[in-house]
Design a protein around this motif. Structure first.
Motif, PDB file in Angstrom:
ATOM      1  N   ILE A 106       0.956  -1.181   0.220  1.00 45.18           N
ATOM      2  CA  ILE A 106       0.075   0.013   0.250  1.00 45.18           C
ATOM      3  C   ILE A 106       0.844   1.301   0.120  1.00 45.18           C
ATOM      4  CG2 ILE A 106      -1.796   1.407   1.210  1.00 45.18           C
ATOM      5  CD1 ILE A 106      -2.731  -1.467   2.481  1.00 45.18           C
ATOM      6  N   PRO A 107       0.910   1.918  -1.000  1.00 44.63           N
ATOM      7  CA  PRO A 107       1.781   3.213  -0.996  1.00 44.63           C
ATOM      8  C   PRO A 107       1.218   4.192   0.147  1.00 44.63           C
ATOM      9  CG  PRO A 107       0.098   3.294  -2.707  1.00 44.63           C
ATOM     10  CD  PRO A 107      -0.262   1.835  -2.151  1.00 44.63           C
ATOM     11  N   ALA A 108       2.281   5.052   0.414  1.00 46.46           N
ATOM     12  CA  ALA A 108       1.951   6.259   1.714  1.00 46.46           C
ATOM     13  C   ALA A 108       0.946   6.910   1.363  1.00 46.46           C
ATOM     14  CB  ALA A 108       3.342   6.632   1.955  1.00 46.46           C
ATOM     15  N   GLU A 109       0.795   7.474   0.001  1.00 39.52           N
ATOM     16  CA  GLU A 109      -0.259   8.549  -0.036  1.00 39.52           C
ATOM     17  C   GLU A 109      -1.884   7.882  -0.037  1.00 39.52           C
ATOM     18  OE1 GLU A 109       1.460   6.900  -4.513  1.00 39.52           O
ATOM     19  OE2 GLU A 109       2.047   7.596  -2.335  1.00 39.52           O
ATOM     20  N   ALA A 110      -1.880   6.302   0.043  1.00 33.48           N
ATOM     21  CA  ALA A 110      -3.192   6.098   0.180  1.00 33.48           C
ATOM     22  C   ALA A 110      -3.599   6.264   1.886  1.00 33.48           C
ATOM     23  CB  ALA A 110      -3.191   4.330  -0.062  1.00 33.48           C
ATOM     24  N   TRP A 111      -2.464   6.397   2.515  1.00 34.69           N
ATOM     25  CA  TRP A 111      -3.069   6.549   4.084  1.00 34.69           C
ATOM     26  C   TRP A 111      -2.945   8.251   4.307  1.00 34.69           C
ATOM     27  CZ3 TRP A 111      -4.088   2.438   6.683  1.00 34.69           C
ATOM     28  CH2 TRP A 111      -3.590   1.454   6.514  1.00 34.69           C
ATOM     29  N   GLN A 112      -2.217   8.685   3.636  1.00 34.29           N
ATOM     30  CA  GLN A 112      -1.792  10.485   3.702  1.00 34.29           C
ATOM     31  C   GLN A 112      -3.108  11.170   3.196  1.00 34.29           C
ATOM     32  OE1 GLN A 112       2.060  10.497   2.133  1.00 34.29           O
ATOM     33  NE2 GLN A 112       2.974   9.932   4.134  1.00 34.29           N
ATOM     34  N   ASP A 164      -9.382   6.614  -9.053  1.00 31.48           N
ATOM     35  CA  ASP A 164      -8.117   5.793  -8.900  1.00 31.48           C
ATOM     36  C   ASP A 164      -8.339   4.494  -9.602  1.00 31.48           C
ATOM     37  OD1 ASP A 164     -10.241   4.661  -7.353  1.00 31.48           O
ATOM     38  OD2 ASP A 164      -8.917   4.532  -5.300  1.00 31.48           O
ATOM     39  N   GLY A 165      -9.354   4.265 -10.260  1.00 28.73           N
ATOM     40  CA  GLY A 165      -9.521   2.935 -10.941  1.00 28.73           C
ATOM     41  C   GLY A 165     -10.305   1.903 -10.430  1.00 28.73           C
ATOM     42  N   LEU A 166     -10.943   2.140  -9.233  1.00 30.19           N
ATOM     43  CA  LEU A 166     -11.792   1.138  -8.209  1.00 30.19           C
ATOM     44  C   LEU A 166     -13.012   0.870  -8.995  1.00 30.19           C
ATOM     45  CD1 LEU A 166     -12.169  -0.888  -5.880  1.00 30.19           C
ATOM     46  CD2 LEU A 166     -12.832   1.327  -4.725  1.00 30.19           C
ATOM     47  N   GLU A 167     -13.656   1.916  -9.469  1.00 31.20           N
ATOM     48  CA  GLU A 167     -15.030   1.888  -9.991  1.00 31.20           C
ATOM     49  C   GLU A 167     -14.960   0.968 -11.466  1.00 31.20           C
ATOM     50  OE1 GLU A 167     -15.420   5.196  -6.876  1.00 31.20           O
ATOM     51  OE2 GLU A 167     -13.962   4.240  -8.147  1.00 31.20           O
ATOM     52  N   ARG A 221      -9.569   0.970  -1.097  1.00 30.31           N
ATOM     53  CA  ARG A 221      -9.679   1.075  -2.505  1.00 30.31           C
ATOM     54  C   ARG A 221      -8.561   0.625  -3.342  1.00 30.31           C
ATOM     55  NH1 ARG A 221     -13.554   5.012  -4.006  1.00 30.31           N
ATOM     56  NH2 ARG A 221     -12.608   5.110  -5.863  1.00 30.31           N
ATOM     57  N   HIS A 222      -7.065   0.807  -2.777  1.00 32.15           N
ATOM     58  CA  HIS A 222      -5.921   0.335  -3.440  1.00 32.15           C
ATOM     59  C   HIS A 222      -5.984  -1.106  -3.380  1.00 32.15           C
ATOM     60  CE1 HIS A 222      -1.989   0.325  -4.669  1.00 32.15           C
ATOM     61  NE2 HIS A 222      -1.628  -0.542  -3.894  1.00 32.15           N
ATOM     62  N   VAL A 223      -6.466  -1.838  -2.122  1.00 31.51           N
ATOM     63  CA  VAL A 223      -6.290  -3.318  -2.367  1.00 31.51           C
ATOM     64  C   VAL A 223      -7.574  -3.704  -3.204  1.00 31.51           C
ATOM     65  CG1 VAL A 223      -6.920  -5.036  -0.667  1.00 31.51           C
ATOM     66  CG2 VAL A 223      -5.378  -3.422   0.088  1.00 31.51           C
ATOM     67  N   GLY A 224      -8.585  -3.262  -3.004  1.00 27.00           N
ATOM     68  CA  GLY A 224      -9.805  -3.834  -3.688  1.00 27.00           C
ATOM     69  C   GLY A 224      -9.604  -3.565  -5.327  1.00 27.00           C
ATOM     70  N   ARG A 225      -9.084  -2.527  -5.730  1.00 29.37           N
ATOM     71  CA  ARG A 225      -8.816  -2.442  -7.385  1.00 29.37           C
ATOM     72  C   ARG A 225      -7.784  -3.446  -7.903  1.00 29.37           C
ATOM     73  NH1 ARG A 225      -6.419   2.247  -6.662  1.00 29.37           N
ATOM     74  NH2 ARG A 225      -4.310   1.609  -7.428  1.00 29.37           N
ATOM     75  N   HIS A 226      -6.837  -3.799  -6.976  1.00 28.43           N
ATOM     76  CA  HIS A 226      -5.834  -5.017  -7.647  1.00 28.43           C
ATOM     77  C   HIS A 226      -6.809  -6.333  -7.585  1.00 28.43           C
ATOM     78  CE1 HIS A 226      -2.267  -2.998  -7.964  1.00 28.43           C
ATOM     79  NE2 HIS A 226      -2.714  -1.943  -7.090  1.00 28.43           N
ATOM     80  N   PHE A 236     -15.713 -14.172  -0.838  1.00 25.76           N
ATOM     81  CA  PHE A 236     -14.549 -14.918  -1.733  1.00 25.76           C
ATOM     82  C   PHE A 236     -13.463 -14.367  -2.131  1.00 25.76           C
ATOM     83  CE2 PHE A 236     -12.784 -14.562  -6.159  1.00 25.76           C
ATOM     84  CZ  PHE A 236     -12.940 -16.025  -6.368  1.00 25.76           C
ATOM     85  N   PHE A 237     -13.030 -12.866  -1.677  1.00 29.57           N
ATOM     86  CA  PHE A 237     -11.731 -12.479  -1.705  1.00 29.57           C
ATOM     87  C   PHE A 237     -11.029 -12.625  -0.316  1.00 29.57           C
ATOM     88  CE2 PHE A 237     -14.004 -10.646  -5.275  1.00 29.57           C
ATOM     89  CZ  PHE A 237     -12.739 -10.695  -6.183  1.00 29.57           C
ATOM     90  N   GLY A 238     -11.772 -13.111   0.626  1.00 26.34           N
ATOM     91  CA  GLY A 238     -11.399 -13.133   2.190  1.00 26.34           C
ATOM     92  C   GLY A 238     -10.762 -11.864   2.680  1.00 26.34           C
ATOM     93  N   LEU A 239     -11.661 -10.697   2.256  1.00 23.78           N
ATOM     94  CA  LEU A 239     -10.922  -9.472   2.775  1.00 23.78           C
ATOM     95  C   LEU A 239     -12.078  -8.666   3.506  1.00 23.78           C
ATOM     96  CD1 LEU A 239      -9.347  -8.230  -0.806  1.00 23.78           C
ATOM     97  CD2 LEU A 239      -8.251  -9.022   1.188  1.00 23.78           C
ATOM     98  N   GLY A 240     -12.515  -9.636   4.564  1.00 22.21           N
ATOM     99  CA  GLY A 240     -13.714  -8.941   5.468  1.00 22.21           C
ATOM    100  C   GLY A 240     -12.985  -7.863   6.188  1.00 22.21           C
ATOM    101  N   GLY A 241     -11.648  -7.492   6.488  1.00 15.33           N
ATOM    102  CA  GLY A 241     -11.263  -6.515   7.212  1.00 15.33           C
ATOM    103  C   GLY A 241     -11.076  -5.287   6.434  1.00 15.33           C
ATOM    104  N   ALA A 242     -11.074  -5.508   5.068  1.00  7.65           N
ATOM    105  CA  ALA A 242     -10.951  -4.187   4.201  1.00  7.65           C
ATOM    106  C   ALA A 242     -12.403  -3.459   4.403  1.00  7.65           C
ATOM    107  CB  ALA A 242     -10.810  -4.544   2.716  1.00  7.65           C
ATOM    108  N   ARG A 243     -13.634  -4.097   4.760  1.00  6.12           N
ATOM    109  CA  ARG A 243     -14.763  -3.367   4.558  1.00  6.12           C
ATOM    110  C   ARG A 243     -15.144  -2.675   3.206  1.00  6.12           C
ATOM    111  NH1 ARG A 243     -16.961  -6.369   6.210  1.00  6.12           N
ATOM    112  NH2 ARG A 243     -18.757  -5.000   6.781  1.00  6.12           N
ATOM    113  N   LEU A 244     -15.152  -3.617   2.242  1.00  9.29           N
ATOM    114  CA  LEU A 244     -15.073  -2.972   1.080  1.00  9.29           C
ATOM    115  C   LEU A 244     -16.345  -3.741   0.107  1.00  9.29           C
ATOM    116  CD1 LEU A 244     -14.584  -1.191  -1.256  1.00  9.29           C
ATOM    117  CD2 LEU A 244     -12.801  -2.658  -2.063  1.00  9.29           C
ATOM    118  N   GLY A 245     -17.339  -3.182  -0.372  1.00  6.50           N
ATOM    119  CA  GLY A 245     -18.309  -3.872  -1.104  1.00  6.50           C
ATOM    120  C   GLY A 245     -19.028  -2.908  -2.015  1.00  6.50           C
ATOM    121  N   PHE A 246     -20.048  -3.296  -2.742  1.00  3.70           N
ATOM    122  CA  PHE A 246     -20.518  -2.421  -3.761  1.00  3.70           C
ATOM    123  C   PHE A 246     -22.118  -2.668  -4.011  1.00  3.70           C
ATOM    124  CE2 PHE A 246     -16.104  -3.329  -4.975  1.00  3.70           C
ATOM    125  CZ  PHE A 246     -15.853  -2.006  -5.515  1.00  3.70           C
TER     126      PHE A 246
END
Length: 333
Positions: free
Chosen positions: A39-45, A52-55, A228-233, A193-203
């Motif tokens: 995760i790049p620093a700017e994603a936090w900052q 950013d390409g997620l959508e 958003r960064h993790v979800g896009r990838h 499916f992605f096993g990313l429950g901690g990301a709290r991301l859906g649509f």
């Protein structure tokens, strides 16, 4: 607050077993580790931005024209009732309990429907909520059936809400490609499916006008920059998606066979869990928990939902625990 799976800290305290010594089969999430990018620093900052390409990655993955990122399906479940004031609502139950809870909290009196009751009441309600595949039973409605219900509801200005949190292993039966039609709302999540429950991301997948209204309710920046960064990838990683689908189907069948071998034949399930009705479900849950294996009990339904072990060591441990159950625990009736 309703009870959910994954409360490992509480289980560790209750049974006096350290967290690291548990095999957690309670959540229904994929037990594998997605190959995540750094995760790049700017994603936090910086504040999150929507260009950013997620959508676009999500539109490509779901084959949907319009969608809205949300903080997991739960955010939409809580917000959607506000978009249907004064409507008559039916829910196909049993299902994920947060649906019923959200509509009641919003002042509705949702009608609980069994599978075979939908047809007789469909013309007397405005909104129908379906979880497909169902959580926790794994019951599955054919796309043709759901689309027929949608057309009938939409013809009167109503809507069909389909929670597809567990559908990713079987994308061919998703209604996502049809969500440009008015009155059809599909919820998707990267937690299962992605096993990313901690990301709290859906649509939320729906016509654009409804998404605009929903976005107004949820407000800005409801998804963090790192999520958003993790979800896009993850959404663009087709090779891993193919591997995981094959692995889940194989492991789900393996789990069903293992349970059957010890007298606990599943009565439902999907690629991510098996559903075990049992006359002594609470005692079965406790017997496994005393061995450091956490399952998801449903007391009112007298049943357990059991997820996939994520390693060969986990499979061996689970089989050993099943072998140590008393004979009466191995009889569902």
């Amino acid at each position: 607050m309703l009870e959910h799976g994954g409360r490992l800290r509480q289980a560790a305290i209750t049974y006096g077993i350290p967290m690291d010594d548990w095999l957690d089969l309670s959540t229904g999430l994929a037990p594998y580790s997605w190959p995540l990018p750094s995760i790049p620093a700017e994603a936090w900052q910086r504040l999150p931005e929507s260009d950013d390409g997620l959508e676009q990655a999500a539109r490509d993955y779901y084959q949907a024209e319009s969608l809205l990122p949300i903080a997991g399906s739960q955010a939409a479940i809580q917000a959607l009732p506000a978009l249907f004031p004064g409507r008559r609502v039916g829910l196909v139950e049993p299902c994920y309990a947060e649906h019923h809870h959200a509509w009641r909290r919003a002042g509705f009196a949702p009608l609980a429907l069994a599978d075979d009751e939908v047809e007789e009441v469909l013309d007397h309600i405005d909104v129908l909520v379906v979880v497909n595949p169902n959580n926790p039973t794994g019951r599955l409605f054919a796309p043709e059936q759901l689309l027929d219900w949608h057309v009938r509801l939409a013809s009167r200005g109503g809507g069909l809400i389909v929670d597809e949190a567990f559908i990713d292993p079987t994308p061919e039966i998703s209604l996502a490609p049809y969500t440009s039609a008015p009155g059809l709302i599909v919820l998707r999540s990267l937690g299962k499916f992605f096993g990313l429950g901690g990301a709290r991301l859906g649509f939320v997948l729906a016509e654009q006008s409804l998404l605009v209204c929903l976005a107004e309710i949820l407000g800005p920046w409801n998804i963090s920059g790192p999520a958003r960064h993790v979800g896009r990838h993850a959404l663009a990683d087709k090779p891993t998606q193919r591997i995981w689908r094959e692995q889940m189907h194989t492991d789900s069948q393996r789990l069903a066979s293992l349970l059957t071998a010890y007298g606990l034949a599943p009565q439902g399930g999907c690629a991510l869990f098996q559903w075990i009705p049992h006359i002594r479900a609470a005692a079965l849950h406790q017997a496994l928990a005393e061995q450091g294996i956490l399952t998801r009990p449903f007391d009112q339904l007298s049943a357990l939902r059991i997820g996939l072990p994520g390693s060969e060591a986990g499979w061996r441990r689970f089989e050993s625990a099943l072998a140590q159950l008393s004979p009466e625990m191995r009889c569902p009736r």
